[in-house]
Design a protein around this motif. Structure first.
Motif, mmCIF file in Angstrom:
data_model
loop_
_atom_site.group_PDB
_atom_site.id
_atom_site.type_symbol
_atom_site.label_atom_id
_atom_site.label_comp_id
_atom_site.label_asym_id
_atom_site.label_seq_id
_atom_site.Cartn_x
_atom_site.Cartn_y
_atom_site.Cartn_z
ATOM 1 N N UNK A 1 50.582 27.073 -18.254
ATOM 2 C CA UNK A 1 50.490 26.716 -16.842
ATOM 3 C C UNK A 1 49.038 26.379 -16.519
ATOM 4 N N UNK A 2 48.845 25.351 -15.714
ATOM 5 C CA UNK A 2 47.487 24.934 -15.361
ATOM 6 C C UNK A 2 46.907 25.860 -14.292
ATOM 7 N N UNK A 3 45.636 26.207 -14.460
ATOM 8 C CA UNK A 3 44.923 26.948 -13.415
ATOM 9 C C UNK A 3 43.827 26.057 -12.839
ATOM 10 N N UNK A 4 43.645 26.146 -11.529
ATOM 11 C CA UNK A 4 42.602 25.396 -10.829
ATOM 12 C C UNK A 4 41.853 26.370 -9.930
ATOM 13 N N UNK A 5 40.575 26.539 -10.203
ATOM 14 C CA UNK A 5 39.773 27.523 -9.465
ATOM 15 C C UNK A 5 38.579 26.842 -8.820
ATOM 16 N N UNK A 6 38.457 26.993 -7.507
ATOM 17 C CA UNK A 6 37.248 26.604 -6.790
ATOM 18 C C UNK A 6 36.545 27.889 -6.393
ATOM 19 N N UNK A 7 35.322 28.051 -6.854
ATOM 20 C CA UNK A 7 34.646 29.324 -6.678
ATOM 21 C C UNK A 7 33.406 29.268 -5.815
ATOM 22 N N UNK A 8 33.067 30.431 -5.262
ATOM 23 C CA UNK A 8 31.873 30.603 -4.440
ATOM 24 C C UNK A 8 31.078 31.772 -5.011
ATOM 25 N N UNK A 9 29.770 31.577 -5.160
ATOM 26 C CA UNK A 9 28.908 32.655 -5.657
ATOM 27 C C UNK A 9 27.470 32.396 -5.248
ATOM 28 N N UNK A 10 26.768 33.452 -4.906
ATOM 29 C CA UNK A 10 25.353 33.339 -4.545
ATOM 30 C C UNK A 10 24.456 33.287 -5.772
ATOM 31 N N UNK A 11 25.022 33.517 -6.962
ATOM 32 C CA UNK A 11 24.230 33.620 -8.190
ATOM 33 C C UNK A 11 24.053 32.255 -8.855
ATOM 34 N N UNK A 12 23.245 31.421 -8.232
ATOM 35 C CA UNK A 12 23.012 30.080 -8.776
ATOM 36 C C UNK A 12 22.424 30.147 -10.185
ATOM 37 N N UNK A 13 22.947 29.284 -11.049
ATOM 38 C CA UNK A 13 22.453 29.230 -12.424
ATOM 39 C C UNK A 13 23.129 30.199 -13.358
ATOM 40 N N UNK A 14 23.885 31.149 -12.808
ATOM 41 C CA UNK A 14 24.565 32.141 -13.662
ATOM 42 C C UNK A 14 25.876 31.569 -14.213
ATOM 43 N N UNK A 15 26.322 32.138 -15.333
ATOM 44 C CA UNK A 15 27.564 31.709 -15.966
ATOM 45 C C UNK A 15 28.724 32.566 -15.493
#
Length: 361
Positions: A22-36
């Protein structure tokens, strides 16, 4: 002809089937710019995808097994957001661990936050205190932790009562097993809830059955005469276990290793037992699972263990493991003066209580 068709059907049934993807599609928000950001399959604990946070956002797409239990988060952060891969696109906010997606996953995340937040917040509070503050409020903090744990237990039990017809309990099955025990979990599984067929549940049940079988095999030694074996002392001289066991003393055959943290943590208790009861007829023979001589000998001295020590320095391949079915350490055997094994796996207060029963105060 019917027989041929039947055999062919059996052969097809035996072939491995590929799980539905099954396909997953994630749009994410995080304050940790540059982090993996890493996506983990919780069944295998393998990373299945990664993305980098850019301008406070990240995206992730891919395919995974239908209803796979997954977690997404940043390695440096202690919290990860969990979900089931049901094909519904998601927006995940790693700043507050919230999720917008299918009703199942939104409900799952609310449960996760409600169950874990009291304990997590209390631990953050404790960690923010100085060592002096923690010592001064030791009893108060211990009480607070107990209350937080009770809240967790209540929350987990609520999930298993209210979510019989969904997959939500899969996310908390390890906690349920640890908090309420395998027997209670088995009784719930016997009612055949929807979530019981999930691969993670099957894996946990299979593991529990394997562990039970191993424990039963280990306990089967109780009541039987000890089995002799031969290993070397720290000077390289060979000795048989029969030189020390079955000679009129109670003997604890202690399985341990210098690399085993729980073994070393338990050792002060073993030393205390030896000092208290040695003059009354109690002895110990340490059988080490080390594979290097230097750390083994060093810890014998550092941990102040004055009893007999033997090892063939073969690690888990030691003869002691083979003869006595040792699959985890610390472990031990308590053997009576005639050489019969009377108890196994005595630790902490359990060891002291057993010796008190034998020798008195």
């Amino acid at each position: 002809m019917k027989k041929v068709m039947f055999i062919a059907a059996l052969m097809l049934a035996a072939l491995p089937t590929e799980a539905q993807q099954v396909k997953y599609t994630i749009n994410g928000i995080s304050k940790d710019n540059g982090k993996t950001v890493s996506l983990i399959d919780r069944k295998t604990n393998q990373t299945v995808n990664t993305a980098t946070v850019v301008d406070g956002k990240f995206t992730m797409n891919g395919n995974a097994e239908k209803d796979a239990f997954m977690a997404i988060g940043i390695k440096e952060n202690p919290w990860a957001t969990i979900f089931f891969n049901d094909g519904t696109p998601m927006t995940i906010n790693l700043n507050d661990s919230t999720l917008k997606g299918s009703p199942l996953n939104e409900r799952l995340v609310r449960y996760d936050i409600d169950i874990n937040a009291p304990y997590a917040n209390y631990m953050i509070k404790i960690q923010s205190m100085s060592e002096e503050e923690r010592k001064a409020k030791e009893m108060e903090l211990a009480g607070g932790l107990m209350i937080a744990m009770m809240k967790m237990m209540t929350g987990v039990e609520k999930v298993f009562k209210e979510e019989r017809e969904t997959l939500v309990p899969v996310a908390f099955i390890s906690e349920y097993q640890q908090m309420f025990g395998q027997q209670k979990l088995d009784s719930v599984l016997a009612t055949k809830p929807v979530w019981a067929s999930h691969p993670i549940v099957k894996s946990l049940v299979d593991h529990a059955a394997q562990q039970k079988a191993l424990e039963e095999k280990k306990l089967a030694f109780i009541g039987k005469q000890f089995i002799d074996l031969e290993e070397a002392d720290p000077d390289g001289k060979m000795h048989k276990l029969s030189e020390y066991v079955g000679k009129g003393k109670w003997v604890l055959v202690d399985f341990w290793a210098s690399w085993c943290g729980p073994c070393k943590a338990e050792m002060p208790n073993v030393v205390a037992a030896y000092e208290k009861y040695h003059d009354k007829g109690f002895d110990i023979v340490g059988l080490s699972f080390d594979n290097k001589k230097e750390p083994w000998v060093k810890d014998i001295e550092n941990l102040k263990m004055p009893w007999t020590h033997l090892s063939d320095l073969k690690g888990w391949n030691t003869v002691a493991s083979e003869v006595y079915g040792v699959n985890s350490i610390p472990d031990n055997l308590l053997i009576d003066p005639q050489g019969k094994i009377v108890a196994r796996g005595l630790r902490a207060q359990g060891l002291q209580n057993k010796l008190k029963e034998i020798f008195g105060e």
